[in-house]
Enzyme design. Sequence first.
Site, PDB file in Angstrom:
ATOM      1  N   GLY A 113       0.806  -1.214   0.000  1.00  0.00           N
ATOM      2  CA  GLY A 113       0.000   0.000   0.000  1.00  0.00           C
ATOM      3  C   GLY A 113       0.840   1.265   0.000  1.00  0.00           C
ATOM      4  O   GLY A 113       0.529   2.235  -0.706  1.00  0.00           O
ATOM      5  N   ASP A 172     -11.838   0.319   8.771  1.00  0.00           N
ATOM      6  CA  ASP A 172     -11.305  -0.986   9.150  1.00  0.00           C
ATOM      7  C   ASP A 172     -12.091  -2.058   8.397  1.00  0.00           C
ATOM      8  O   ASP A 172     -13.330  -2.004   8.355  1.00  0.00           O
ATOM      9  CB  ASP A 172     -11.460  -1.171  10.662  1.00  0.00           C
ATOM     10  CG  ASP A 172     -10.728  -2.385  11.201  1.00  0.00           C
ATOM     11  OD1 ASP A 172     -10.713  -3.429  10.511  1.00  0.00           O
ATOM     12  OD2 ASP A 172     -10.192  -2.313  12.314  1.00  0.00           O
ATOM     13  N   SER A 221      -5.612  -6.343   3.351  1.00  0.00           N
ATOM     14  CA  SER A 221      -6.182  -7.649   3.632  1.00  0.00           C
ATOM     15  C   SER A 221      -5.823  -8.040   5.050  1.00  0.00           C
ATOM     16  O   SER A 221      -4.669  -7.916   5.444  1.00  0.00           O
ATOM     17  CB  SER A 221      -5.648  -8.703   2.654  1.00  0.00           C
ATOM     18  OG  SER A 221      -6.236  -9.954   2.891  1.00  0.00           O
ATOM     19  N   TYR A 268      -4.448 -19.467   4.809  1.00  0.00           N
ATOM     20  CA  TYR A 268      -4.100 -18.300   3.987  1.00  0.00           C
ATOM     21  C   TYR A 268      -4.569 -18.489   2.549  1.00  0.00           C
ATOM     22  O   TYR A 268      -5.176 -17.599   1.952  1.00  0.00           O
ATOM     23  CB  TYR A 268      -2.585 -18.068   4.018  1.00  0.00           C
ATOM     24  CG  TYR A 268      -2.133 -16.996   3.045  1.00  0.00           C
ATOM     25  CD1 TYR A 268      -2.254 -15.653   3.380  1.00  0.00           C
ATOM     26  CD2 TYR A 268      -1.606 -17.323   1.802  1.00  0.00           C
ATOM     27  CE1 TYR A 268      -1.852 -14.663   2.491  1.00  0.00           C
ATOM     28  CE2 TYR A 268      -1.216 -16.347   0.904  1.00  0.00           C
ATOM     29  CZ  TYR A 268      -1.339 -15.019   1.255  1.00  0.00           C
ATOM     30  OH  TYR A 268      -0.958 -14.044   0.365  1.00  0.00           O
ATOM     31  N   LYS A 294      -7.527 -16.203   0.669  1.00  0.00           N
ATOM     32  CA  LYS A 294      -7.322 -15.402  -0.541  1.00  0.00           C
ATOM     33  C   LYS A 294      -8.225 -15.878  -1.674  1.00  0.00           C
ATOM     34  O   LYS A 294      -8.778 -15.068  -2.431  1.00  0.00           O
ATOM     35  CB  LYS A 294      -5.857 -15.465  -0.980  1.00  0.00           C
ATOM     36  CG  LYS A 294      -4.872 -14.874  -0.003  1.00  0.00           C
ATOM     37  CD  LYS A 294      -5.158 -13.418   0.312  1.00  0.00           C
ATOM     38  CE  LYS A 294      -4.663 -12.457  -0.732  1.00  0.00           C
ATOM     39  NZ  LYS A 294      -4.776 -11.026  -0.303  1.00  0.00           N
TER      40      LYS A 294
END
Length: 339
Positions: free
Chosen positions: A15, A62, A84, A156, A160
């Site tokens: 980011g 958030d 994420s 994980y 995703k």
Amino acid sequence: MTGPILVTGGSGYVGGWVIAELLRRGLDVRATLRDQARAAEVAKTTAPATGSSGRLSFTTADLSADDGWAEAMVGVEHVLHVASPMGISSDAGPESLIRPAVDGTLRVLHAAADAGVRRVVLTSAANAASPSSYTTEGVTDETLWTDPDDLTLIPYRRAKTLAEKAAWEFTASRASAPELVTVLPGAVFGPILSTATIGSVGIIARMLSGTMPRVPRIGLEVVDVRDLVDLHLRALESSAGAGQRFLGTGEFIWMREIAQLLRSCLGPAAARVSTRGVPDFAVRLAARRDPALREIAPALGRRSRHSTAKAHELLGWRPRPAADAVLDCARSLREHGVV
């Protein structure tokens, strides 16, 4: 582009680089933060080089709550959803990782649709377009979806995959939904902007500091963070990107080769880097007690690779060699005093 571009997760590793590049291009940016106390730090690391702090603003939102998302979208036509709620699963169970990822993605898309946003670029993961078995030989592309019902997947990968699937299902079911593009990166290395959040770069830091005494037999498709940001922006701007998935993986390299590269190119600065391997059985044995090792154990001996031909052909994207990303990452960690 009119209005600010909204970047979610402004304090994160990727980011921060997204913000810095948008500002460098002279664009206005609004970044979401969970904690406004991080705003000064993010502004300091992303804006000073371009003298563009006046074009950067922050808003509180958030992924785990509805508050703030409607306000974040006001006047916005384009969203880069980089944030994420990821991490290593714990005794709380896999749903503690999966549910926030899915719900957070849908929160952003609902708010974007309500605000009339034109396009959202979502950061997914190459793990969402991979065979369930990491040891499967061959090269796959964006047409493959990881099977989220495979109970052998680590949380994980399921998170995703399910988050990206939810995003596509949302855009297909709602007429007012924004155009969606997803970017599926590999292992993200490269320089850091700040020591506050270094993400996957921590692997290189551990090697340089000597806290990785042996190197597991794991292969990575390394993409430089600067190239990943470039891919996001190409996906945001190109008419050819609408409704597409784009793999953003780089060159495949074994972790032991990374260690050898550091030793051969950095000299004394890499004196503590170990090039000694560790047997797979030893990693699996230790993984019974270590949650971090449980996450990587399924990737031991991984040989499957991804094709980025689609990003090359439709977007003109060309990532740099893995060696450049690794070495620039190592030098940056040293310059910032991480190791």
